[in-house]
Design an enzyme around this catalytic site. Structure first.
Site, short mmCIF file in Angstrom:
data_model
loop_
_atom_site.label_atom_id
_atom_site.label_comp_id
_atom_site.label_asym_id
_atom_site.label_seq_id
_atom_site.Cartn_x
_atom_site.Cartn_y
_atom_site.Cartn_z
N TYR A 55 47.10 32.92 36.30
CA TYR A 55 47.66 34.21 35.85
C TYR A 55 47.48 35.37 36.83
CZ TYR A 55 48.86 32.25 31.37
OH TYR A 55 49.44 31.49 30.39
N GLY A 57 48.15 37.38 39.97
CA GLY A 57 49.26 37.40 40.91
C GLY A 57 50.57 37.39 40.14
N GLY A 59 53.66 36.29 38.03
CA GLY A 59 53.91 35.28 37.00
C GLY A 59 52.66 34.88 36.26
N HIS A 75 45.51 40.92 30.93
CA HIS A 75 46.15 42.03 31.61
C HIS A 75 47.67 41.86 31.60
CE1 HIS A 75 47.25 44.49 35.25
NE2 HIS A 75 46.52 45.35 34.59
N ASP A 76 48.14 40.65 31.88
CA ASP A 76 49.59 40.38 31.83
C ASP A 76 50.14 40.67 30.43
OD1 ASP A 76 49.44 39.53 34.46
OD2 ASP A 76 49.90 37.43 34.03
N ASP A 126 44.60 48.52 32.64
CA ASP A 126 43.94 48.32 33.92
C ASP A 126 42.43 48.46 33.80
OD1 ASP A 126 46.47 47.95 34.94
OD2 ASP A 126 46.50 49.79 36.13
#
Length: 152
Positions: A55, A57, A59, A75-76, A126
């Protein structure tokens, strides 16, 4: 003008032209990186997490390989929520470019009160991830893994 000086000037101009073709990092990515540096002094987030696990980076898919990768998955997911947030409808409110205010003091992060609602949401995405990374071990063997093999 001396021919040697002309060659140096030409080399500088050519190198500057080449550098102009390199796209700048999204500003929010720089802020996120600085937040991680706040919670993990001496870290190199843009290098260490750009291609880590399933996860971290661009995509993300499958099952996170470890706790640090779970931080990236969370976070994604938070960024996905930000994109759907009613206060983040403007293209300028994309979590990848939205600028927000925060402070770092002694490894502690605070999203400032002067953020608008969207900025506060993204800042907290963040902040939460940076704190998560600080509490998670970094396993070098999970950097640049074969995602087709490990991320099912």
């Amino acid at each position: 003008m001396n021919p040697a000086h002309l060659l140096v000037l030409l080399a500088v101009c050519v190198s500057l032209l080449g550098a102009s073709a390199i796209p700048p990092l999204p500003l929010n990515l720089v802020q996120f990186s600085n937040m991680i540096k706040c919670t993990i002094p001496g870290s190199r987030p843009l290098l260490d997490y750009a291609d880590y696990g399933c996860y971290c980076g661009a995509g993300g898919s499958g099952t996170p390989v470890d706790e640090s990768d779970r931080c990236c998955q969370t976070h994604d997911n938070c960024y996905s929520q930000a994109k759907k947030h009613p206060a983040c409808k403007s293209p300028l409110d994309s979590p990848y470019i939205k600028i927000y205010s925060y402070t770092c003091s002694g490894g502690s992060l605070t999203c400032r009160d002067d953020n608008d609602e969207c900025g506060a949401f993204i800042c907290n995405c963040d902040r939460t991830a940076a704190i998560c990374f600080a509490g998670a071990p970094y396993n070098k063997e999970n950097y640049n893994i074969d995602t087709k093999k490990h991320c099912k």
